[in-house]
Scaffold this motif. Sequence first.
Motif, short mmCIF file in Angstrom:
data_model
loop_
_atom_site.label_atom_id
_atom_site.label_comp_id
_atom_site.label_asym_id
_atom_site.label_seq_id
_atom_site.Cartn_x
_atom_site.Cartn_y
_atom_site.Cartn_z
N GLY A 21 32.55 65.71 16.50
CA GLY A 21 32.07 63.77 16.35
C GLY A 21 32.90 63.13 17.25
O GLY A 21 33.73 63.64 17.46
N PRO A 22 32.51 61.83 18.42
CA PRO A 22 30.98 61.81 18.08
C PRO A 22 29.96 62.33 18.21
O PRO A 22 29.90 63.19 18.92
CB PRO A 22 30.50 60.39 18.49
N SER A 23 28.72 62.42 17.62
CA SER A 23 27.18 63.37 17.92
C SER A 23 26.28 62.22 19.18
O SER A 23 26.61 60.82 18.23
CB SER A 23 26.11 62.93 16.82
N ASP A 24 25.59 62.61 19.51
CA ASP A 24 25.05 61.57 20.35
C ASP A 24 24.17 60.98 19.44
O ASP A 24 23.19 60.58 18.45
CB ASP A 24 23.40 62.94 20.82
N VAL A 25 23.93 59.69 20.35
CA VAL A 25 23.62 58.65 19.32
C VAL A 25 22.61 58.23 20.42
O VAL A 25 21.67 57.72 21.49
CB VAL A 25 24.57 57.54 19.79
N HIS A 26 20.87 58.15 18.71
CA HIS A 26 20.09 57.78 19.49
C HIS A 26 19.70 56.59 20.20
O HIS A 26 19.92 55.37 20.00
CB HIS A 26 18.74 58.29 17.84
N GLN A 27 18.88 56.30 21.32
CA GLN A 27 18.61 55.49 21.73
C GLN A 27 17.89 54.12 21.19
O GLN A 27 18.66 52.82 21.40
CB GLN A 27 17.02 55.37 23.11
N ARG A 28 17.33 54.40 20.05
CA ARG A 28 16.82 53.92 18.67
C ARG A 28 17.87 52.73 18.50
O ARG A 28 17.84 51.67 18.06
CB ARG A 28 16.32 54.32 17.63
N VAL A 29 19.29 53.84 18.27
CA VAL A 29 20.69 52.78 17.53
C VAL A 29 21.12 52.55 18.58
O VAL A 29 22.00 50.72 18.41
CB VAL A 29 21.47 53.72 16.91
N LEU A 30 20.62 52.97 19.76
CA LEU A 30 21.41 52.00 20.73
C LEU A 30 20.85 50.44 21.12
O LEU A 30 21.82 49.56 21.74
CB LEU A 30 21.43 52.78 21.99
N ASP A 31 19.29 50.98 20.41
CA ASP A 31 19.27 49.46 21.18
C ASP A 31 18.88 48.57 20.02
O ASP A 31 19.22 46.94 20.56
CB ASP A 31 17.52 49.37 21.50
N ALA A 32 18.85 48.82 18.72
CA ALA A 32 19.16 48.16 17.81
C ALA A 32 20.74 47.02 17.59
O ALA A 32 20.83 45.77 17.52
CB ALA A 32 19.26 49.22 16.53
N MET A 33 21.59 48.03 18.66
CA MET A 33 22.69 47.37 18.97
C MET A 33 22.70 46.28 19.60
O MET A 33 24.04 45.33 20.11
CB MET A 33 23.95 48.43 18.86
N ALA A 34 22.34 46.30 20.68
CA ALA A 34 21.95 45.32 20.98
C ALA A 34 20.75 44.26 21.33
O ALA A 34 21.10 43.41 22.04
CB ALA A 34 21.02 45.74 22.67
N ARG A 35 20.87 43.95 20.35
CA ARG A 35 20.22 43.10 20.08
C ARG A 35 21.35 41.19 19.40
O ARG A 35 22.25 41.64 19.70
CB ARG A 35 18.89 43.44 18.42
N PRO A 36 20.38 40.50 19.54
CA PRO A 36 20.98 38.86 19.56
C PRO A 36 22.39 39.54 18.08
O PRO A 36 21.89 39.63 16.71
CB PRO A 36 20.24 37.97 19.01
N THR A 37 23.12 38.63 18.29
CA THR A 37 24.40 38.93 16.83
C THR A 37 24.44 37.19 16.51
O THR A 37 23.94 36.52 16.94
CB THR A 37 25.89 38.22 18.14
N LEU A 38 24.12 37.89 15.20
CA LEU A 38 24.12 36.47 14.09
C LEU A 38 25.62 36.63 13.61
O LEU A 38 26.37 37.24 14.00
CB LEU A 38 23.05 37.53 12.70
N GLY A 39 25.04 35.37 13.52
CA GLY A 39 26.64 34.91 12.37
C GLY A 39 27.35 36.00 11.04
O GLY A 39 25.77 36.58 10.87
N HIS A 40 28.06 36.13 10.75
CA HIS A 40 28.19 37.15 9.72
C HIS A 40 28.23 36.09 8.27
O HIS A 40 28.44 37.31 7.52
CB HIS A 40 30.23 37.76 9.50
N LEU A 41 28.24 35.19 7.79
CA LEU A 41 27.48 34.52 6.84
C LEU A 41 25.97 34.21 6.61
O LEU A 41 25.51 33.16 6.16
CB LEU A 41 28.54 33.59 6.92
N ASP A 42 25.52 34.49 8.14
CA ASP A 42 24.22 34.11 8.11
C ASP A 42 22.91 34.36 7.16
O ASP A 42 23.37 35.98 7.02
CB ASP A 42 23.27 34.15 9.82
N PRO A 43 22.11 33.93 6.51
CA PRO A 43 21.76 34.50 5.18
C PRO A 43 20.56 35.81 6.03
O PRO A 43 20.46 36.85 5.43
CB PRO A 43 20.89 33.15 5.17
N GLU A 44 20.11 35.54 7.06
CA GLU A 44 19.23 36.32 7.87
C GLU A 44 20.11 38.23 7.69
O GLU A 44 19.63 39.15 7.05
CB GLU A 44 18.45 36.25 8.98
N PHE A 45 21.78 37.63 8.44
CA PHE A 45 22.58 38.70 8.86
C PHE A 45 22.82 39.41 6.70
O PHE A 45 22.12 40.74 6.63
CB PHE A 45 23.62 38.38 8.76
#
Length: 400
Positions: A21-45
Motif C-alpha cells: 500500500g498504497p495501491s494504484d489510484v484509478h483515474q476516476r478517483v483522481l478526477d473526482a479529487m480535482a473537482r471544485p473544493t466546497l466549504g466543509h459546512l456547505d450543505p452540498e458537501f
Amino acid sequence: MNQPLKIGTFQPSKRILLGPGPSDVHQRVLDAMARPTLGHLDPEFGNMMEELKTLLRYAFQTENQLTFALSAPGSIGMESCFVNLVEPGDKAIVCSNGVFGRRMAENVKRSRGELVMLEDAWGSAVDSQKLEDALKAHPDTKVVAFVHAETSTGVESDAKLLTEIAHRYDALVICDAVTSLACIPLLVDEWEIDAVYSGSQKGLSCTPGLSPVSFSERAVAKIKQRGHSVQSWFMDLNLVMGYWDEAKSGGKRTYHHTAPINALYGLHESLVMLVEEGLESRWARHRRNHLGLVAGLDALGLKLPVAERARLPQLNSVMVPEGISEPQVRADMLAKHGIEIGAGLGDLAGKIFRIGLMGTSSSQENVLTCLAALGSVLATQGWKARSGAAIEAANKVFAV
Ligand SMILES: Cc1ncc(COP(=O)(O)O)c(C=O)c1O
C-alpha cells in the motif's frame, strides 16, 4: 534569500504499485479529487458526507450509525479506537502476530490501559485458543484487539471466531481492517465487531490519508459513558460526532476541524466503484489474481512462507532465496520496470518480499507484468527459473 528557488511543478513517474500500500489510484478517483473544493459546512458537501457514510456501511457490511472516515491515515483509525475505548486502568488483550499487532499494544500502553499481550509467530494466524485461555485468566478484560489482515506477513486471522470468543467474556472488540477492507470478506454486523478501522489506500484504491471507521452501539455507549475524558482532543469521538453524525448534531453539523474535502470526494468515488463492481466480485477478483500470482511464483521456484489456508490474496509474502540480494531486487523492479514491491518489516526485514495485489492494482495484467519483471530481475542475479514458465503457469489459472 538572494537566489530565487529553482523548484518547479512536481511530476511523479508512472509506477505500478504492487507493494503493501498504497495501491494504484484509478483515474476516476483522481478526477473526482480535482473537482471544485466546497466549504466543509456547505450543505452540498453535507449531502456527500451522508452518501459517503452509506457507501462505507456497504463496504463494512454494517448498519452502524457511527460509520465515517477520519481525516488521517489508518494509524489514526487505530489510535482513535484505543484512546476512545480503553480508559486508564482498563485491561486490554492484544493478539499480535506482526508489526501492526505490536503497534496496537503500544496504543494500549499509551492509553494507560493494562496490557495483556499474546504473541503468535510471525507468519501464523492468531491462535484463538490462546485468546480463550487468556480471557479465562483475565475475566475482567474490557477490550480484545487483533489485526484481521496482518500486512507485515500476509496472514489472515479468523476475525469472526476471535470476536465470538471475546464476546463470550463480554469484552469489546477492536479489529484492524486496514488491509482487509474491500479485499477479503469482512462482515462487521454478522461477526458483531464493535470497532473497526481501515485505510483509504489499499483495497479501496483511494489516495492515502483517510481512515474509514465504524463503531457498534455498544462501543458508542462505552465512549459516551467514559469516566475520564479522552486525552486527545482531535480524536475524541464525542466531539467528532458533532461534525459527522447528523443525528448527534441534530442536523446541524458543527465545526470540529476542516475536513479534507477533495480527498473525501476521492473516497466517495472509490466507494461508488466498489458498489458498481460488487463486494463479492471484488473479493473473487482478489482471490483469482492471487492464485495466478502464486502459480507463477511457484514456476519461478520461489517459496511462500505462509500456509495456504492463512494467505492473504491481497498481500503475498515471498521468501528471498539464498544468494539473492533483496534490496537489489526491489531497486531493479522499480528502476527497470517501474514496479514497486515491498520489503519485509521488523523481524522479517531482508527475509521476504511483499507483493501487494490490492484494489485497482489487483489485475491479471499486473500479475503477468510483475512475474515477467521478477523473472528477469532474478536472472540478473543468476537465478535459473525464467519468466516464460511463470507467465504460462499464471495464464493457466486465468484460463479456467
Ligand atoms: C494492518 C495495518 N494497520 C495499520 C496500518 C497503518 O496505516 P497507515 O499507514 O495508513 O497509517 C497499516 C499500514 O500499512 C496496516 O497495514
